[in-house]
Design an enzyme around this catalytic site. Sequence first.
Site, mmCIF file in Angstrom:
data_model
loop_
_atom_site.group_PDB
_atom_site.id
_atom_site.type_symbol
_atom_site.label_atom_id
_atom_site.label_comp_id
_atom_site.label_asym_id
_atom_site.label_seq_id
_atom_site.Cartn_x
_atom_site.Cartn_y
_atom_site.Cartn_z
ATOM 1 N N ASP A 5 9.188 3.095 2.101
ATOM 2 C CA ASP A 5 7.991 3.883 2.387
ATOM 3 C C ASP A 5 7.721 3.779 3.890
ATOM 4 O OD1 ASP A 5 5.494 4.913 2.826
ATOM 5 O OD2 ASP A 5 4.574 4.007 1.057
ATOM 6 N N LYS A 56 2.117 11.410 6.993
ATOM 7 C CA LYS A 56 1.283 11.170 8.169
ATOM 8 C C LYS A 56 1.755 11.936 9.414
ATOM 9 C CE LYS A 56 -1.242 7.280 6.544
ATOM 10 N NZ LYS A 56 -0.856 6.174 5.704
ATOM 11 N N PHE A 79 0.853 -1.190 0.000
ATOM 12 C CA PHE A 79 0.000 0.000 0.000
ATOM 13 C C PHE A 79 0.885 1.235 0.000
ATOM 14 C CE2 PHE A 79 -2.305 3.591 1.599
ATOM 15 C CZ PHE A 79 -3.461 3.537 0.853
HETATM 16 C C1 LIG Z 1 -1.039 6.233 4.212
HETATM 17 C C2 LIG Z 1 0.061 5.690 3.407
HETATM 18 C C3 LIG Z 1 0.402 6.252 2.157
HETATM 19 C C4 LIG Z 1 -0.408 7.339 1.508
HETATM 20 O O1 LIG Z 1 -0.511 8.502 2.236
HETATM 21 P P1 LIG Z 1 -1.679 9.564 1.917
HETATM 22 O O2 LIG Z 1 -1.345 10.739 2.768
HETATM 23 O O3 LIG Z 1 -2.976 8.911 2.289
HETATM 24 O O4 LIG Z 1 -1.604 9.844 0.465
HETATM 25 C C5 LIG Z 1 1.500 5.739 1.502
HETATM 26 N N1 LIG Z 1 2.220 4.710 2.018
HETATM 27 C C6 LIG Z 1 1.915 4.150 3.199
HETATM 28 C C7 LIG Z 1 2.768 3.042 3.735
HETATM 29 C C8 LIG Z 1 0.819 4.601 3.924
HETATM 30 O O5 LIG Z 1 0.495 4.022 5.090
#
Ligand SMILES: *Cc1c(COP(=O)(O)O)cnc(C)c1O
Length: 404
Positions: free
Chosen positions: A227, A256, A142
Amino acid sequence: MSSSVTDFLATEARFGAHNYAPIGVVLSRGEGVWVWDTEGNRYLDCLSAYSAVNQGHCHPKILAAMVEQAHRLTLTSRAFHNDQLAPFYEEIAALTGSHKVLPMNSGAEAVESAIKSVRKWGYEVKGVPDGQAEIIVCADNFHGRTLGIVGFSTDPETRKHFGPFAPGFKIIPFGNAAALEQAITPTTVAFLVEPIQGEAGVIIPPAGYFTEVRELCTAHNVMLVLDEIQTGLGRTGKLLAEQHEGIEADVTLLGKALSGGFYPVSAVLSNSDVLGTLRPGQHGSTFGGNPLACAVARAAMRVLVEEGMIENAAVQGARFLEGLKDIRANTIRDVRGRGLMLAVELHPEAGPARRYCEALQGKGILAKDTHEHTIRIAPPLVITSDEVDWALEQFATTLTQDFS
Ligand SMILES: *Cc1c(COP(=O)(O)O)cnc(C)c1O
């Protein structure tokens, strides 16, 4: 204007796109680990906005920084300099040990920016023939919701009827270093991966996986892009999840909790010359690096360290995990986690996890199911031992219930 819970839900259902299926609670206030609904009921937040409020709801120091900055200057665009950007760069670089920073807003934007940057690096530094750069990603990943990103998702729901998608991505199983070795070719520019797969249900790779991944990427001149949008900033009990593995990524993505939940702030951090390939006019964002975002992020990083939240995540995470493991319930298939990134996977026969989340709501806990049978648990990093113990009691009584 709507006022009761049913009014709020009906109005949302009438006007809003139905791209979410929220738990039926309407929140109006938050403080630390607690949130309150419109009827005054209090809940322990065990989702933390998918780990965006690691610092706790409405942290007073982040709030003060935001209000103070909002009075002075909010947005200049990058056409001009602002007096918050340089200190933000300096502080995030010092905190994470990075050399270059690219500020963006959402997490997905940081991922997209990294994809663009590693491709450019591939053509201009590694010498990959133009148009042939390949990026390796993992099954069940994700990384966000943009077209570029959902194109390499393996979740049919995420992709269906959104195509056509961009080429240039190769998908391998997560946690399997041999698969990575096999997938790398001379045109591979990057391996994009989550240290722990959050949305997939808190999937922790086997020990030693990232050591091998790091060696393979170095040996083949492939950029390792971690990520850490969800795992970063203390969530797993270390500043970055990569520290559990004793490795360093070439490119790290944060989002985040970089703003403590006040404002969308994300960043691409690099240790290599990846970001060095970007020249004026080649990438940008109107809001990226704005003074309000920088002031909020600076405060969010500062309280994380000054108030010992990272250490607390390690201590309370271990306590929470142990407590969950002690729950004897035949609904439970697996309990796993690192720091305060935890999950309880239920047996398929126990029924959907959603029902347990709704039962938890009745006991004053807000948690969210993921992938049908898993309850994810990720409270703000300011949680206390007493609060963990109280939460464990609610989990124990809920998980021993049989809804099937
Ligand atoms: C939440 C998340 C994203 C995307 O972030 P948004 O601010 O919702 O675009 C990307 N990678 C990971 C691992 C995430 O948990």
